[in-house]
Design an enzyme around this catalytic site. Structure first.
Site, PDB file in Angstrom:
ATOM      1  CE  LYS A 198     -44.083  36.059  58.063  1.00  0.00           C
ATOM      2  NZ  LYS A 198     -43.395  35.842  59.347  1.00  0.00           N
TER       3      LYS A 198
HETATM    4  C1  E4P Z   1     -41.426  32.904  59.314  1.00  0.00           C
HETATM    5  O1  E4P Z   1     -41.599  33.993  58.818  1.00  0.00           O
HETATM    6  C2  E4P Z   1     -41.889  32.511  60.646  1.00  0.00           C
HETATM    7  O2  E4P Z   1     -41.875  33.657  61.472  1.00  0.00           O
HETATM    8  C3  E4P Z   1     -40.976  31.518  61.312  1.00  0.00           C
HETATM    9  O3  E4P Z   1     -39.867  31.204  60.516  1.00  0.00           O
HETATM   10  C4  E4P Z   1     -41.638  30.380  61.981  1.00  0.00           C
HETATM   11  O4  E4P Z   1     -40.649  29.614  62.616  1.00  0.00           O
HETATM   12  P1  E4P Z   1     -40.964  28.550  63.752  1.00  0.00           P
HETATM   13  O5  E4P Z   1     -41.592  27.353  63.117  1.00  0.00           O
HETATM   14  O6  E4P Z   1     -39.626  28.234  64.345  1.00  0.00           O
HETATM   15  O7  E4P Z   1     -41.919  29.205  64.725  1.00  0.00           O
END
Ligand code: E4P
Length: 217
Positions: free
Chosen positions: A87
């Protein structure tokens, strides 16, 4: 549509896996910290533990912000387990690293995407997944779902193979709306998936069936 859970909590991941509809897991440094997972060795072991529970892809995020650092970290993460997807943040060096990994056949998830232009760049760089954060856009009075629709249109116009991973999903209606818009994947809390189950007519219908069965036996 693939269902991912967005958590580093092993019992939640196991519960989602046991439901039989889980396709993967996404994590981020905040989610790891929330579970008290700190220090690189501990973090790497935790990713391995997640991979042992789930059958599908597990996104593991780099914390470097320069190209060389991302490549070093990403290669170590990818070597951990075949299910790991590296990622990368949507910054200039993240795009370069995405292209580097794509050329090497290492799968990537470009994260922190908030515009159609960023999603276009991620696809050009060969990202496996692109993660538009719909909940965080909604949080600032901007339509997160509209971003999913824009990216779907652009990717379909050119036949990009990058999968749209609707991220920052907060609730069940987000899941349904993303499905209507053609997102390839959603990632959210387990509650957003379990919410799909519920309907009062199912509950009252089942109660009546069971009651009538008892009457006849
Ligand atoms: C995606 O990969 C992120 O980890 C995540 O969906 C972020 O979500 P949030 O805005 O609820 O922290």
């Amino acid at each position: 549509m693939k269902f991912f859970v967005d958590t580093a909590n092993l019992s939640q991941i196991k519960e989602a896996q046991d439901l039989g509809v889980l396709d993967g897991v996404t994590t981020n440094p905040s989610l790891m910290a929330k579970e008290g997972i700190t220090g690189s060795e501990h973090i790497l072991n935790h990713y391995k533990a997640i991979c042992e529970i789930v059958d599908g892809d597990v996104s593991a995020e780099v914390i470097s912000t320069d190209f060389e650092g991302m490549v070093k970290e990403g290669e170590a993460l990818a070597a951990l387990h075949p299910q790991i997807v590296v990622k990368l943040p949507m910054i200039k060096d993240g795009v370069k690293a995405c292209k580097y990994f794509s050329d090497k056949g290492i799968r990537t998830n470009v994260t922190l995407v908030f515009s159609a232009g960023q999603a276009l760049l991620a696809a050009k760089a060969g990202a496996t997944y692109v993660s538009p954060f719909i909940g965080r856009l909604d949080d600032i009075s901007t339509d997160g779902l509209n971003l999913i629709a824009e990216i779907r249109l652009i990717y379909d116009n050119y036949g990009f193979g990058t999968e749209i991973l609707a991220a920052s999903v907060r609730h069940t209606m987000h899941v349904i709306d993303c499905a209507k818009l053609g997102a390839d994947v959603m990632t959210g809390p387990l509650s957003s998936i379990e919410g799909l189950l519920r309907h009062p007519l199912t509950d009252s219908g089942l109660a009546k069936f069971l009651e009538d069965y008892k009457k006849g036996n």
